[in-house]
Design a protein around this motif. Structure first.
Motif, PDB file in Angstrom:
ATOM      1  N   GLY A 141      37.639  44.949  33.290  1.00  9.82           N
ATOM      2  CA  GLY A 141      37.305  43.722  34.028  1.00  9.82           C
ATOM      3  C   GLY A 141      38.422  42.701  34.020  1.00  9.82           C
ATOM      4  N   VAL A 142      38.970  42.453  32.818  1.00 10.61           N
ATOM      5  CA  VAL A 142      40.009  41.431  32.723  1.00 10.61           C
ATOM      6  C   VAL A 142      41.288  41.886  33.436  1.00 10.61           C
ATOM      7  N   LYS A 143      41.564  43.209  33.399  1.00  9.38           N
ATOM      8  CA  LYS A 143      42.760  43.723  34.081  1.00  9.38           C
ATOM      9  C   LYS A 143      42.630  43.592  35.587  1.00  9.38           C
ATOM     10  N   LEU A 144      41.408  43.732  36.062  1.00 16.07           N
ATOM     11  CA  LEU A 144      41.174  43.624  37.497  1.00 16.07           C
ATOM     12  C   LEU A 144      41.485  42.204  37.965  1.00 16.07           C
ATOM     13  N   LYS A 145      41.215  41.265  37.087  1.00 17.05           N
ATOM     14  CA  LYS A 145      41.367  39.854  37.456  1.00 17.05           C
ATOM     15  C   LYS A 145      42.744  39.296  37.089  1.00 17.05           C
ATOM     16  N   LEU A 146      43.271  39.696  35.932  1.00 20.10           N
ATOM     17  CA  LEU A 146      44.523  39.111  35.441  1.00 20.10           C
ATOM     18  C   LEU A 146      45.573  40.198  35.204  1.00 20.10           C
TER      19      LEU A 146
ATOM     20  N   GLY B 115      35.459  39.840  43.057  1.00 26.43           N
ATOM     21  CA  GLY B 115      34.195  39.118  42.988  1.00 26.43           C
ATOM     22  C   GLY B 115      33.564  39.317  41.627  1.00 26.43           C
ATOM     23  N   ARG B 116      32.330  38.873  41.473  1.00 30.25           N
ATOM     24  CA  ARG B 116      31.665  39.031  40.185  1.00 30.25           C
ATOM     25  C   ARG B 116      31.107  40.437  40.019  1.00 30.25           C
ATOM     26  N   THR B 117      31.030  41.219  41.101  1.00 32.26           N
ATOM     27  CA  THR B 117      30.541  42.588  40.979  1.00 32.26           C
ATOM     28  C   THR B 117      31.609  43.541  41.480  1.00 32.26           C
ATOM     29  N   PHE B 118      31.670  44.700  40.885  1.00 30.67           N
ATOM     30  CA  PHE B 118      32.621  45.700  41.350  1.00 30.67           C
ATOM     31  C   PHE B 118      32.159  47.074  40.895  1.00 30.67           C
ATOM     32  N   ILE B 119      32.670  48.079  41.581  1.00 32.68           N
ATOM     33  CA  ILE B 119      32.311  49.457  41.220  1.00 32.68           C
ATOM     34  C   ILE B 119      33.277  49.902  40.131  1.00 32.68           C
ATOM     35  N   GLU B 120      32.729  50.290  38.988  1.00 32.48           N
ATOM     36  CA  GLU B 120      33.592  50.697  37.868  1.00 32.48           C
ATOM     37  C   GLU B 120      34.039  52.146  38.034  1.00 32.48           C
TER      38      GLU B 120
END
Ligand SMILES: O=P(O)(O)OC[C@H]1O[C@H](OP(=O)(O)OP(=O)(O)O)[C@H](O)[C@@H]1O
Ligand SMILES: NC(=O)CC[C@H](N)C(=O)O
Length: 595
Positions: free
Chosen positions: A418-423, A404-409
């Motif tokens: 962020g980009v690794k989480l998505k791609l 989602g657009r929010t996540f616990i870092e």
């Protein structure tokens, strides 16, 4: 088809017939695509008897209207640390609107159509229906699937509806700006859902406040409701028309009254709005045709720039808001926002993106082994590039659809988290290869630099970045939340400097003149302000961009915030809470407004 519409279609067909062929890709645009505003449409001031009447549908019974507004809202628990994705510097999605008239399942269909438009806005959603002459509303922060439950949809009976999906940053304070807004007047009630941005919002708000208006939200859209309130035009829908005539900027809007659905598109037609019909005769308006497809409505045509369509038991009337000879539709809808399966401004988004990729392959070729895309919006352009270049297209980056657009870092810093989480890069596709990677746009350059690094870390020998849009040098004032001009990388660096910054072996953008050539005779009908800095409607004074509306200063207790735009006394009622809601995250309020 109404007479006016066929006139417009004929005009479009004849202009398309004379369209020049500037490139091998222009054939897709030879079809009649853009219907210039038909000057023959009746002015709103003419007798309504002169207007077109094409559809008869059942109308709501007339009873004394009481507004019953149900609002839900979700808060983010204080103890949860979260962050916006590190890609929170992009051109964000816009809003999506839906309107349905004459279907007994209106709210459920609207809910589905909003799902189809979810890509246009992910943090707020709402639906308003009319039942027994009463406007009922459910709005909430979150995705459509989070805001609506079976029981909430059950509270929205009626055969007329409007709906909205909105982008925003995270935060409970946004609830009051979630649309549709609903207002009760001495003479009736109205709901509104808006996609776009009003460039004279501040001047209008100042004028209205000077004259005693009290504003409940920080959204530009609210001025429309106040303008309707002060209008003296008759009948009531003419107040909507009169209000819209005072607006400047981008607005594709749907309004709902006790007995009418009204769809309006600004004279420049910045934002899309289409009309379709279901097999039972119900009329559907939506931001994109993908919403029509999902609910099995057949696409009929666009709402023309400057057109007002009034749907009621008399049928559909098409009125001219303000004719403008040169529409300025947002080209970024084709580049990034709209779904590829949609037809936007009369053109297939898929075909546009494929052609952008083909142009890049022709004008910026490079020796390579594989073509990959930055998913999702780069995929179709990458297919176009690969096809034209005769190089295989492969999935070198896999996108997670569960982020989602929010996540616990993590507490420990992970580079490009962020980009690794998505791609995720696919080593088998990339290792030892000369890779062309196609994305739709570069805004600040943060995504591109992270992607280049990811690809090289996964073994790519060379990374050649191809961007399926011209460099973005201007902020948008018409509904796209781009960063300020100073933050746009193409405003600060040359192409070679950007290449160096992102670390790719080569970099090429879609040439602006090639984009215009591709559009052929339709080219002047598009807004290119983000590529050229030429704004069709000059912003006056300090214009709020969409992002400026985000911080409304109400970060305090959500108990004090209403979920919709309301006039009247707020009364809490019991028994409206949906059982499936987590009480910690949501609350429902009922508001009654004696009219
Ligand atoms: O230069 P930047 O400031 O980093 O912004 C540009 C990036 O933002 C958008 O991607 P988004 O994450 O919205 O993904 P999408 O392609 O899936 O829509 C766009 O497709 C680019 O990848
Ligand atoms: N992105 C949009 O279209 C925003 C619509 C409207 N201006 C709002 O603030 O809600």
């Amino acid at each position: 088809m109404p007479a006016a519409a066929s006139t417009a279609a004929a005009a479009a067909a004849s202009s398309a017939a004379t369209a020049g062929k500037f490139s091998p890709f222009s054939s897709m645009f030879d079809k009649p695509s853009y219907a210039p505003f038909p000057k023959t449409l009746p002015k709103p001031y003419q007798s309504l008897a002169q207007a077109n009447k094409t559809l008869l549908v059942a109308a709501a019974a007339s009873k004394n209207p009481i507004d019953d507004v149900v609002c839900s809202y979700k808060t983010i628990p204080d103890n949860l640390s979260f962050s916006l994705s590190d890609g929170d510097d992009k051109p964000r999605e816009e809003c999506g609107v839906v309107g349905i008239y004459g279907d007994p399942e209106a709210s459920r269909l609207c809910y589905l159509a909003l799902h189809a438009l979810q890509h246009r806005g992910q943090e707020g959603a709402g639906i308003v229906t009319v039942h027994d002459n009463v406007l009922k509303s459910v709005t909430g922060v979150g995705l459509v699937s989070e805001v609506f439950t079976e029981s909430k949809l059950d509270k929205l009976p009626g055969d007329m509806t409007i709906g909205h999906v909105r982008y925003s940053t995270a935060g409970a304070s946004m609830l009051k700006n979630v649309q549709p807004f609903v207002a009760g007047y001495r003479f009736g009630s109205v709901g509104v859902a808006h996609n776009g941005n009003l460039v004279n919002y501040q001047a209008l708000r100042a004028m209205l406040e000077e004259n005693g208006s009290i504003f409940n939200t920080s959204s530009d859209t609210e001025v429309v409701l106040h303008l309707i309130a002060i209008s003296k035009a008759r009948p009531f829908f003419m107040r909507i028309v009169e209000a819209c005539e005072k607006l400047e900027g981008a607005y594709s809007m749907v309004f709902l009254t006790e007995d009418k659905l009204v769809a309006v598109r600004d004279p420049y037609g910045f934002r899309p709005l289409v009309m379709g019909r279901r097999s039972n005769g119900s009329v559907v308006f939506a931001s994109e045709t993908c919403a029509l497809d999902l609910i099995e409505a057949t696409y009929e045509r666009e709402v023309y720039p400057g057109e007002v369509l009034v749907v009621d038991k008399e049928g559909i009337r098409s009125l001219c808001l303000m004719a403008h000879p040169q529409p300025k539709s947002c080209i970024f809808e084709h580049i990034y926002f709209a779904l590829p399966n949609s037809v936007v401004f009369g053109k297939s988004v898929y075909e546009s993106r494929r052609a952008f990729g083909e142009i890049l392959a022709t004008e910026a070729p490079v020796d390579c082994d594989v073509v990959i895309a930055v998913p999702d919006s780069g995929v179709v352009a990458a297919l176009g590039y690969a096809g034209k270049a005769g190089v295989p297209f492969q999935q070198g980056l896999i996108r997670s659809h569960y982020v989602g657009r929010t996540f616990i870092e993590p507490s420990q810093k992970i580079r490009d988290f962020g980009v690794k989480l998505k791609l995720s890069p696919v080593r088998a596709v990339l290792e030892g290869k000369r890779v062309v990677v196609v994305d739709d746009s570069i805004v600040r350059g943060t995504t591109s630099s992270k992607i280049v690094r990811l690809l090289k870390e996964a073994g790519a020998k060379e990374v050649h970045m191809r961007i399926a849009s011209p460099p973005i040098i201007g902020s948008c004032y018409y509904g796209v939340d781009t960063p300020s001009a100073e933050e746009l990388i193409s405003n600060r660096m040359t192409v070679e400097e950007i290449r160096e910054f992102i670390g790719s072996d080569s970099l090429a953008f879609l040439p602006f003149d090639s984009l215009q050539k591709l559009l052929g005779n339709d080219s002047p009908n598009f807004c290119y302000a983000c590529f050229s800095g030429n704004y069709p409607v000059k912003p006056t004074g300090k214009v709020k961009r969409v992002g400026d509306f985000l911080d409304d200063g109400l970060i305090g207790s959500t108990e004090s915030i209403d979920g919709g735009w309301l006039h009247g006394t707020r009364q809490e009622t019991n028994g409206l809470e949906g059982k499936e809601d987590d009480p910690a995250n949501s609350k429902e309020t009922s508001v009654e407004i004696p009219v």
